[in-house]
Scaffold this motif. Structure first.
Motif, PDB file in Angstrom:
ATOM      1  N   TRP A 169       2.195   1.989  -3.557  1.00 52.69           N
ATOM      2  CA  TRP A 169       1.183   2.617  -4.412  1.00 52.69           C
ATOM      3  C   TRP A 169       0.967   4.071  -4.009  1.00 52.69           C
ATOM      4  O   TRP A 169       0.758   4.932  -4.868  1.00 52.69           O
ATOM      5  CB  TRP A 169      -0.122   1.840  -4.390  1.00 52.69           C
ATOM      6  CG  TRP A 169      -0.009   0.541  -5.125  1.00 52.69           C
ATOM      7  CD1 TRP A 169      -0.028  -0.710  -4.591  1.00 52.69           C
ATOM      8  CD2 TRP A 169       0.209   0.369  -6.526  1.00 52.69           C
ATOM      9  NE1 TRP A 169       0.152  -1.647  -5.574  1.00 52.69           N
ATOM     10  CE2 TRP A 169       0.300  -1.014  -6.773  1.00 52.69           C
ATOM     11  CE3 TRP A 169       0.347   1.255  -7.604  1.00 52.69           C
ATOM     12  CZ2 TRP A 169       0.511  -1.534  -8.050  1.00 52.69           C
ATOM     13  CZ3 TRP A 169       0.552   0.722  -8.879  1.00 52.69           C
ATOM     14  CH2 TRP A 169       0.629  -0.641  -9.084  1.00 52.69           C
ATOM     15  N   GLY A 170       1.053   4.360  -2.727  1.00 52.50           N
ATOM     16  CA  GLY A 170       0.944   5.745  -2.267  1.00 52.50           C
ATOM     17  C   GLY A 170       2.081   6.592  -2.799  1.00 52.50           C
ATOM     18  O   GLY A 170       1.875   7.744  -3.209  1.00 52.50           O
ATOM     19  N   GLU A 171       3.295   6.053  -2.800  1.00 56.05           N
ATOM     20  CA  GLU A 171       4.451   6.783  -3.330  1.00 56.05           C
ATOM     21  C   GLU A 171       4.333   6.988  -4.835  1.00 56.05           C
ATOM     22  O   GLU A 171       4.674   8.052  -5.350  1.00 56.05           O
ATOM     23  CB  GLU A 171       5.753   6.052  -2.992  1.00 56.05           C
ATOM     24  CG  GLU A 171       6.141   6.149  -1.546  1.00 56.05           C
ATOM     25  CD  GLU A 171       6.433   7.578  -1.093  1.00 56.05           C
ATOM     26  OE1 GLU A 171       7.025   8.357  -1.881  1.00 56.05           O
ATOM     27  OE2 GLU A 171       6.080   7.914   0.028  1.00 56.05           O
ATOM     28  N   ILE A 172       3.861   5.972  -5.539  1.00 57.31           N
ATOM     29  CA  ILE A 172       3.665   6.109  -6.985  1.00 57.31           C
ATOM     30  C   ILE A 172       2.666   7.224  -7.264  1.00 57.31           C
ATOM     31  O   ILE A 172       2.882   8.073  -8.139  1.00 57.31           O
ATOM     32  CB  ILE A 172       3.211   4.769  -7.609  1.00 57.31           C
ATOM     33  CG1 ILE A 172       4.364   3.762  -7.567  1.00 57.31           C
ATOM     34  CG2 ILE A 172       2.707   4.970  -9.034  1.00 57.31           C
ATOM     35  CD1 ILE A 172       3.973   2.341  -7.904  1.00 57.31           C
ATOM     36  N   LEU A 173       1.592   7.261  -6.494  1.00 56.64           N
ATOM     37  CA  LEU A 173       0.592   8.321  -6.648  1.00 56.64           C
ATOM     38  C   LEU A 173       1.194   9.687  -6.311  1.00 56.64           C
ATOM     39  O   LEU A 173       0.975  10.667  -7.030  1.00 56.64           O
ATOM     40  CB  LEU A 173      -0.624   8.032  -5.766  1.00 56.64           C
ATOM     41  CG  LEU A 173      -1.768   9.024  -5.844  1.00 56.64           C
ATOM     42  CD1 LEU A 173      -2.369   9.048  -7.239  1.00 56.64           C
ATOM     43  CD2 LEU A 173      -2.838   8.673  -4.824  1.00 56.64           C
ATOM     44  N   LEU A 174       1.973   9.752  -5.232  1.00 50.82           N
ATOM     45  CA  LEU A 174       2.591  11.013  -4.819  1.00 50.82           C
ATOM     46  C   LEU A 174       3.570  11.541  -5.870  1.00 50.82           C
ATOM     47  O   LEU A 174       3.522  12.707  -6.261  1.00 50.82           O
ATOM     48  CB  LEU A 174       3.309  10.830  -3.474  1.00 50.82           C
ATOM     49  CG  LEU A 174       4.050  12.046  -2.915  1.00 50.82           C
ATOM     50  CD1 LEU A 174       3.054  13.148  -2.573  1.00 50.82           C
ATOM     51  CD2 LEU A 174       4.842  11.644  -1.682  1.00 50.82           C
TER      52      LEU A 174
ATOM     53  N   ARG B 283       0.831  -1.193   0.000  1.00 53.44           N
ATOM     54  CA  ARG B 283       0.000   0.000   0.000  1.00 53.44           C
ATOM     55  C   ARG B 283       0.879   1.262   0.000  1.00 53.44           C
ATOM     56  O   ARG B 283       0.582   2.241  -0.670  1.00 53.44           O
ATOM     57  CB  ARG B 283      -0.904   0.000   1.227  1.00 53.44           C
ATOM     58  CG  ARG B 283      -2.294   0.411   0.891  1.00 53.44           C
ATOM     59  CD  ARG B 283      -3.159   0.389   2.090  1.00 53.44           C
ATOM     60  NE  ARG B 283      -3.217  -0.957   2.638  1.00 53.44           N
ATOM     61  CZ  ARG B 283      -4.018  -1.342   3.595  1.00 53.44           C
ATOM     62  NH1 ARG B 283      -4.820  -0.473   4.141  1.00 53.44           N
ATOM     63  NH2 ARG B 283      -4.030  -2.572   4.027  1.00 53.44           N
ATOM     64  N   ALA B 284       1.969   1.211   0.735  1.00 51.90           N
ATOM     65  CA  ALA B 284       2.887   2.359   0.787  1.00 51.90           C
ATOM     66  C   ALA B 284       3.502   2.626  -0.585  1.00 51.90           C
ATOM     67  O   ALA B 284       3.669   3.781  -0.986  1.00 51.90           O
ATOM     68  CB  ALA B 284       3.978   2.115   1.824  1.00 51.90           C
TER      69      ALA B 284
END
Length: 157
Positions: free
Chosen positions: A33-38, A30-31
């Motif tokens: 995917w959060g970084e990819i989004l960020l 999940r982290a």
């Protein structure tokens, strides 16, 4: 995967083991995917900021002439010579253009992926530095646009 004691520091932590010697972490969580989004959102935001900057062509050319004049006065204006040489070698010019347009992005993203994979703390620091520098570049682009040398009339590029 369990880490062995020989990869741990004296007190059971990884603090004394260089990041490149630590076992890799899991790739996608999940982290991640959060970084990819960020990172993706920040790239898009940078593009929006640069494309909506109130850039006036005459200001950009004037600023470019200021830089060119400074380089000439300081004695390190090597671009005209290099540009003339490269134009005489079309294959090298083509390769240089592809190198310029791809290597920065690939190196930056590849480095972020490697750091994420090997050590999240190191990744977080370098990602934050990249964001700060990118914000500074966007602000500079917004406040003081600068034409590329090839678009400066009479500069010899």
């Amino acid at each position: 995967m369990e880490r062995t004691d020989r990869t741990r520091g004296a007190h059971g932590s990884d603090a004394t083991v260089p990041w490149y010697r630590r076992p890799p972490t899991r790739w996608f969580s999940r982290a991640a995917w959060g970084e990819i989004l960020l990172v993706g959102t920040s790239l898009a935001l940078y593009g929006v900021i640069c494309s909506t900057a109130p850039a006036d062509r005459s200001d950009a050319v004037r600023h470019a002439w200021e830089v060119i004049s400074f380089e000439r006065r300081a004695g390190f204006a090597v671009e005209p010579f290099l540009n003339t040489w490269l134009v005489a070698h079309p294959l090298l010019a083509l390769l240089a253009n592809y190198f310029y347009t791809t290597v920065f992005a690939l190196t930056t993203l590849g480095t972020l992926v490697l750091l994420w994979w090997r050590d999240r703390r190191v990744y977080s620091f370098h990602r934050s530095v990249l964001f700060i520098m990118t914000a500074g570049a966007a602000l500079t682009y917004w406040l003081s646009p600068l034409a590329p040398p090839r678009l400066v009339p009479g500069a010899g590029f």
